[in-house]
Design a protein around this motif. Structure first.
Motif, mmCIF file in Angstrom:
data_model
loop_
_atom_site.group_PDB
_atom_site.id
_atom_site.type_symbol
_atom_site.label_atom_id
_atom_site.label_comp_id
_atom_site.label_asym_id
_atom_site.label_seq_id
_atom_site.Cartn_x
_atom_site.Cartn_y
_atom_site.Cartn_z
ATOM 1 N N ASN A 39 -3.476 -21.643 9.772
ATOM 2 C CA ASN A 39 -4.663 -21.095 10.717
ATOM 3 C C ASN A 39 -4.111 -19.648 11.031
ATOM 4 N N VAL B 54 -4.475 -17.016 13.737
ATOM 5 C CA VAL B 54 -4.829 -16.755 15.219
ATOM 6 C C VAL B 54 -4.489 -15.492 15.734
ATOM 7 N N GLU B 55 -5.435 -15.036 16.464
ATOM 8 C CA GLU B 55 -5.294 -13.777 17.257
ATOM 9 C C GLU B 55 -5.476 -14.109 18.704
ATOM 10 N N SER B 56 -4.840 -13.382 19.615
ATOM 11 C CA SER B 56 -5.067 -13.548 21.075
ATOM 12 C C SER B 56 -5.041 -12.258 21.795
ATOM 13 N N VAL B 57 -6.164 -12.100 22.621
ATOM 14 C CA VAL B 57 -6.131 -11.050 23.537
ATOM 15 C C VAL B 57 -6.284 -11.187 24.968
ATOM 16 N N MET B 58 -5.347 -10.886 25.660
ATOM 17 C CA MET B 58 -5.295 -11.091 27.233
ATOM 18 C C MET B 58 -6.193 -9.858 27.967
#
Length: 171
Positions: A20, A22-26
């Motif tokens: 998978n 996945v990219e995260s942004v806070m």
């Protein structure tokens, strides 16, 4: 004649792996449902129940009851401003008929005219709600709003005598 070989090409293989991405942004922020809007009552009597804060109410859902008679949410842009009964013509009639159709009541033409067929569908709807089957929709027993709502707070309590323009809840 056989083709001439010019250079040797190197080939290799590699293993393919399924995974998978996945990219995260806070981000900082506050989630909410918008600015609460008051919902004013249009029926005189005793408030006998009211939806709880946080309750999500959709088309046909009960907002509160006055003298045990439900006040229901229907979807539409035009606020209810008169009793709905046979012989009426107008955009509000179309709005009511669109809601009846969406709730599964048929046997009438969705148009601007409140006919005997519309009244028959209203009686079936009232029967399903265990209410008096009059074929008319009394002013104040339906509230037209543009979409589903979430109750933000309750401003009146069951047992309280309420009159027109009493704020019952906010959404």
């Amino acid at each position: 004649q056989a083709p001439q070989r010019t250079a040797t090409q190197s080939t290799s293989t590699t293993r393919v792996v399924r995974t998978n991405l996945v990219e995260s942004v806070m981000v900082n922020g506050t989630l909410g449902y918008g600015v609460p809007q008051p919902l004013d009552n249009r029926v005189t009597g005793t408030l006998t129940s009211v939806a709880a804060p946080g309750a999500a109410i959709g088309r046909g859902g009960q907002l509160y009851t006055v003298d045990t008679r439900p006040v229901l949410l229907l979807l539409g842009q035009l606020p209810a401003y008169r009793q709905m009964q046979p012989g009426l013509i107008g955009s509000d009639v179309r709005q009511l008929e669109e809601n009846l159709r969406a709730l599964g009541y048929t046997g009438f033409t969705v148009d601007n005219e409140y006919t005997d067929a519309t009244a028959a569908a209203v009686r079936r709807w009232q029967d399903a709600l265990d209410g008096e089957q009059t074929g008319t929709v009394a002013l104040g027993h339906v509230v037209f709003l543009p979409g589903d709502i979430r109750v933000a707070s309750v401003t009146a309590r069951p047992g309280q005598a309420i009159s027109q323009a009493t704020a019952v809840l906010s959404y």
